[in-house]
Enzyme design. Structure first.
Site, PDB file in Angstrom:
ATOM      1  N   TYR A 153      17.603  62.932 -10.419  1.00 12.48           N
ATOM      2  CA  TYR A 153      18.294  63.009 -11.712  1.00 12.48           C
ATOM      3  C   TYR A 153      19.799  62.792 -11.553  1.00 12.48           C
ATOM      4  O   TYR A 153      20.408  62.001 -12.277  1.00 12.48           O
ATOM      5  CB  TYR A 153      17.980  64.373 -12.325  1.00 12.48           C
ATOM      6  CG  TYR A 153      18.717  64.683 -13.600  1.00 12.48           C
ATOM      7  CD1 TYR A 153      18.270  64.205 -14.831  1.00 12.48           C
ATOM      8  CD2 TYR A 153      19.874  65.465 -13.589  1.00 12.48           C
ATOM      9  CE1 TYR A 153      18.955  64.506 -16.007  1.00 12.48           C
ATOM     10  CE2 TYR A 153      20.554  65.763 -14.758  1.00 12.48           C
ATOM     11  CZ  TYR A 153      20.092  65.288 -15.964  1.00 12.48           C
ATOM     12  OH  TYR A 153      20.762  65.580 -17.115  1.00 12.48           O
ATOM     13  N   GLN A 154      20.388  63.482 -10.598  1.00 12.04           N
ATOM     14  CA  GLN A 154      21.863  63.422 -10.465  1.00 12.04           C
ATOM     15  C   GLN A 154      22.308  62.025 -10.074  1.00 12.04           C
ATOM     16  O   GLN A 154      23.276  61.501 -10.632  1.00 12.04           O
ATOM     17  CB  GLN A 154      22.369  64.412  -9.394  1.00 12.04           C
ATOM     18  CG  GLN A 154      21.587  65.682  -9.238  1.00 12.04           C
ATOM     19  CD  GLN A 154      22.024  66.806 -10.152  1.00 12.04           C
ATOM     20  OE1 GLN A 154      22.696  66.572 -11.156  1.00 12.04           O
ATOM     21  NE2 GLN A 154      21.645  68.001  -9.806  1.00 12.04           N
ATOM     22  N   GLU A 185      32.646  72.109 -18.871  1.00 10.90           N
ATOM     23  CA  GLU A 185      31.410  72.918 -18.870  1.00 10.90           C
ATOM     24  C   GLU A 185      31.675  74.172 -19.699  1.00 10.90           C
ATOM     25  O   GLU A 185      32.700  74.828 -19.541  1.00 10.90           O
ATOM     26  CB  GLU A 185      31.045  73.259 -17.414  1.00 10.90           C
ATOM     27  CG  GLU A 185      30.105  74.438 -17.217  1.00 10.90           C
ATOM     28  CD  GLU A 185      28.683  74.212 -17.749  1.00 10.90           C
ATOM     29  OE1 GLU A 185      28.079  73.175 -17.449  1.00 10.90           O
ATOM     30  OE2 GLU A 185      28.198  75.107 -18.479  1.00 10.90           O
ATOM     31  N   GLY A 235      31.994  71.280 -24.857  1.00 10.80           N
ATOM     32  CA  GLY A 235      32.070  69.839 -24.632  1.00 10.80           C
ATOM     33  C   GLY A 235      32.201  69.045 -25.917  1.00 10.80           C
ATOM     34  O   GLY A 235      32.866  68.007 -25.962  1.00 10.80           O
ATOM     35  N   ASP A 251      25.583  65.642 -19.104  1.00  9.83           N
ATOM     36  CA  ASP A 251      24.464  66.287 -18.411  1.00  9.83           C
ATOM     37  C   ASP A 251      24.122  67.561 -19.184  1.00  9.83           C
ATOM     38  O   ASP A 251      24.436  68.668 -18.761  1.00  9.83           O
ATOM     39  CB  ASP A 251      24.870  66.604 -16.972  1.00  9.83           C
ATOM     40  CG  ASP A 251      23.743  67.270 -16.207  1.00  9.83           C
ATOM     41  OD1 ASP A 251      22.614  67.323 -16.719  1.00  9.83           O
ATOM     42  OD2 ASP A 251      24.003  67.749 -15.084  1.00  9.83           O
ATOM     43  N   SER A 252      23.451  67.375 -20.299  1.00 16.55           N
ATOM     44  CA  SER A 252      23.212  68.519 -21.174  1.00 16.55           C
ATOM     45  C   SER A 252      21.887  69.196 -20.858  1.00 16.55           C
ATOM     46  O   SER A 252      20.996  68.594 -20.261  1.00 16.55           O
ATOM     47  CB  SER A 252      23.182  68.056 -22.627  1.00 16.55           C
ATOM     48  OG  SER A 252      22.078  67.226 -22.830  1.00 16.55           O
ATOM     49  N   SER A 253      21.769  70.430 -21.327  1.00 18.79           N
ATOM     50  CA  SER A 253      20.445  71.043 -21.337  1.00 18.79           C
ATOM     51  C   SER A 253      19.702  70.482 -22.553  1.00 18.79           C
ATOM     52  O   SER A 253      20.146  69.501 -23.161  1.00 18.79           O
ATOM     53  CB  SER A 253      20.550  72.570 -21.346  1.00 18.79           C
ATOM     54  OG  SER A 253      21.500  72.972 -22.297  1.00 18.79           O
ATOM     55  N   ASP A 254      18.612  71.089 -22.944  1.00 23.72           N
ATOM     56  CA  ASP A 254      17.759  70.493 -23.982  1.00 23.72           C
ATOM     57  C   ASP A 254      18.287  70.760 -25.395  1.00 23.72           C
ATOM     58  O   ASP A 254      19.092  71.663 -25.599  1.00 23.72           O
ATOM     59  CB  ASP A 254      16.338  71.031 -23.825  1.00 23.72           C
ATOM     60  CG  ASP A 254      15.761  70.646 -22.484  1.00 23.72           C
ATOM     61  OD1 ASP A 254      15.901  69.475 -22.105  1.00 23.72           O
ATOM     62  OD2 ASP A 254      15.186  71.517 -21.808  1.00 23.72           O
TER      63      ASP A 254
END
Ligand code: SPM
Length: 288
Positions: free
Chosen positions: A70-71, A115, A147, A164-167
């Site tokens: 992913y990264q 962040e 952000g 690079d977010s969470s859901d």
């Protein structure tokens, strides 16, 4: 959000309304850290077979076993698609994995990193040092804050922005909506590229097509890339990309042998191949 009681008989169970009716489990050996930050439950586990695992509000963010996939892709696809990225913004990803990958690009001169939750950075520095290794790079400027608000203040500043977010549940939901993408576009330089966490073509079709529609409306080019990640639901996740100029589906720069040897997933070939989608997904995007 997952059920708060997501641990049973030595197994961590992940379930979420976003992929209802299915779940994923990892056998854990030890809870290494658990805290309730201002924003979320931050947990680090030692798993039996997948190394350490970071979970936020009961949702797996990464395991040491496959985090590189992913990264590397979320960072290197937009960065190599850009002919000369100097100024980069990373939103989210307090674990530092994306930052680690961005730092590999010598042409990048400044990396702004925003962040919302300082706890994720602090905990990752302590328990996931192989990910959180870019924070001391002199090119990196860390901002702790929202952000969404950060982006809206910036104009014409970045060559590449990576989200690079969470859901899209709870506070993260705004990062999947059009006003945020309008802000991202305005924050980019005229030839800029944006890449965002794009969920799964199998599990989140409404979310994925919505992101594609937004980027198609706002950007000169729009594309969606797929990544194999065993520890995300369904074993896959995507990247939603928008470009104000450069071609997205081919790298614009050569990768040096020195950098290539350090990577485990990204190659120029997989850059191009990740945009070749299964037919149901191709049709899904053709119809937006
Ligand atoms: N730097 C790693 C942070 C991971 N950010 C994205 C996590 C997404 C987790 N949910 C996956 C759901 C996939 N459909």
């Amino acid at each position: 959000m997952a059920d708060a009681n997501h641990i049973k008989d030595g197994w961590f169970f992940e379930s979420c309304s976003l992929w209802s009716g299915m779940g994923f489990a990892l056998e854990i050996e030890k809870v290494l850290h658990r805290e309730k930050s201002r924003f979320q439950q931050v947990e680090v586990f030692q798993t039996k077979n997948y190394g350490k695992m970071l979970a936020l509000d009961g949702i797996i963010q990464l395991t040491e076993f496959d985090e590189f996939a992913y990264q590397e892709m979320l960072a290197h696809v937009p960065l190599f698609a850009h002919p000369f990225p100097e100024s980069v913004l990373v939103i989210g990803g307090g674990d530092g994995g994306i930052l680690r990958e961005v730092c590999r690009h010598d042409c990048v001169k400044t990396i702004d990193f925003c962040e919302i939750d300082e706890a994720v950075i602090r905990v990752s520095k302590q328990f996931l040092p192989t990910l959180a290794c870019g924070f001391d790079d002199p090119r990196v400027n860390v901002f702790i804050g929202d952000g969404y608000a950060y982006v809206l203040e910036k104009k014409n500043q970045y060559d590449v922005i990576i989200v690079d977010s969470s859901d899209p549940v709870g506070p993260g939901e705004v990062l999947f909506k059009k006003p945020f993408y309008e802000g991202l576009k305005a924050a980019l330089k005229p030839d800029g590229i944006v890449a965002t966490q794009g969920e799964s073509i199998f599990l989140h079709q409404e979310c994925v097509t919505n992101l594609a529609r937004i980027t198609k409306q706002l950007f000169v080019q729009q594309a969606y890339a797929c990544i194999m990640v065993p520890t995300y639901p369904g074993g896959n996740i995507g990247i939603c990309l928008g470009s104000l100029g450069p071609e997205l589906k081919q790298p614009a720069r050569k990768i040096s042998d020195r950098v290539q040897k350090k990577l485990q997933y990204y190659t120029p070939q997989i850059h191009a191949a990740s945009f070749v989608l299964p037919d149901f997904a191709r049709r899904m995007f053709d119809n937006i």
